[in-house]
Design an enzyme around this catalytic site. Structure first.
Site, short mmCIF file in Angstrom:
data_model
loop_
_atom_site.label_atom_id
_atom_site.label_comp_id
_atom_site.label_asym_id
_atom_site.label_seq_id
_atom_site.Cartn_x
_atom_site.Cartn_y
_atom_site.Cartn_z
N SER A 141 0.86 -1.18 0.00
CA SER A 141 0.00 0.00 0.00
C SER A 141 0.90 1.23 0.00
O SER A 141 2.06 1.15 0.42
CB SER A 141 -0.85 0.00 1.28
N TYR A 154 -2.11 -0.85 10.27
CA TYR A 154 -2.18 -1.20 8.84
C TYR A 154 -0.90 -0.76 8.13
O TYR A 154 -0.28 -1.55 7.39
CB TYR A 154 -3.40 -0.51 8.22
#
Ligand SMILES: NC(=O)c1ccc[n+]([C@@H]2O[C@H](COP(=O)([O-])OP(=O)(O)OC[C@H]3O[C@@H](n4cnc5c(N)ncnc54)[C@H](O)[C@@H]3O)[C@@H](O)[C@H]2O)c1
Length: 259
Positions: A141, A154
């Site tokens: 990401s 995350y």
């Protein structure tokens, strides 16, 4: 399609294939000629046409061993492994629970280690017989490169995916394994995870009176958010022999936000 981008005579495994980027990737790899096996904790969506489906919790070492035994038994090879399954639990640093942090590390990051370990024997034998070798594509990401507010666990898990990928690329190269490893860093606003992120920002008090969420990421030069489908070309490229000399790279698919 130019032959270098074709995935004819390959077998691919895509995790998290029940929806979002994984679903689009499974469909895209199949369109490019690969025999695709999808895997997820969810059932196969009826509209997805793939060669096989595995109900797999990517955080389970035993699940990975069973999955690889099944693929070896049915297909005898694995050319492309796309580690896409992931979760997000949004919270500020102050409010992040250790349980949520550990769950994100297990599902997003530990899974990639387990996956690569379990798949190595098949990837090695298949890669030896293919120009450019076999290919692992790990979905990280932009948060894994620069962090993201209210997403500490995350971002940490995706940073782990990023550096695990680069390390594996270097290590496999030095060991002479015919396996390339790259990471993709997407931005897709049309998935369940994107909805979860918007909801997380709303809970953090970043919603506006109109129900919209304040823009808190970097502005997107292309002027619009991305779609799950728009990540597929990058993944096909990294799986195909068109990228035969590409390993250890980070392919960012974000409309220019990180530029
Ligand atoms: N959507 C984005 O903007 C974006 C941005 C950056 C990175 N990503 C990454 O892309 C990947 C796909 O995200 P998405 O947006 O399609 O999300 P999504 O929530 O729509 O899909 C995730 C899929 O992973 C599956 N999954 C979750 N836990 C699992 C487990 N333990 N075992 C097996 N499968 C499991 C889910 O069932 C689901 O099908 C994720 O790794 C995510 O972190 C997404």
């Amino acid at each position: 399609m130019r032959p270098a981008f074709s995935l004819h005579r390959t077998v691919s495994l895509v995790t998290g294939a029940a929806r979002g980027i994984g679903f689009a990737t499974a469909r895209g790899l199949a369109d490019a000629g690969s025999m695709v096996i999808g895997a997820d904790i969810l059932a196969k969506p009826s509209e997805l046409a793939v060669e096989g489906w595995l109900e797999l919790d990517v955080a389970s070492a035993e699940g990975w061993r069973d999955a690889m035994a099944w693929i070896e038994d049915r297909h005898g090879r694995l050319d492309c492994l796309v580690n896409n399954a992931g979760i997000i639990r949004m919270a500020s640093i102050e409010n992040t629970t250790l349980a949520d942090f550990r769950q994100m590390m297990a599902v997003n990051a530990e899974s990639v280690l387990l996956s690569m370990q379990a798949a190595l024997p098949l990837l090695k034998s298949s890669g030896a017989a293919r120009h450019g070798g076999s290919s692992i594509v790990n979905i990280s990401s932009c948060a894994g490169l620069v962090g993201a507010p209210f997403s500490g666990g995350y971002a940490a898990s995706k940073a782990a995916v990023h550096l695990l990928s680069r390390t594996a690329a270097k290590e496999f190269g030095h060991l002479g394994y015919p396996i390339r490893v790259n990471s993709v860093h997407p931005n897709a606003a049309d998935s369940q995870m994107a909805d979860d992120v918007r909801e997380g920002y709303r809970r953090a008090g970043l919603g506006t009176a109109g129900g919209e969420v304040k823009e808190i990421g970097a502005p997107i030069p292309m002027g619009r958010p991305g779609l799950s489908d728009e990540n597929v070309g990058a993944i096909i490229y990294l799986c195909s022999t068109a990228s035969s000399y590409v390993t250890g790279t980070q392919l960012i698919v974000d409309g220019g936000a990180m530029a």
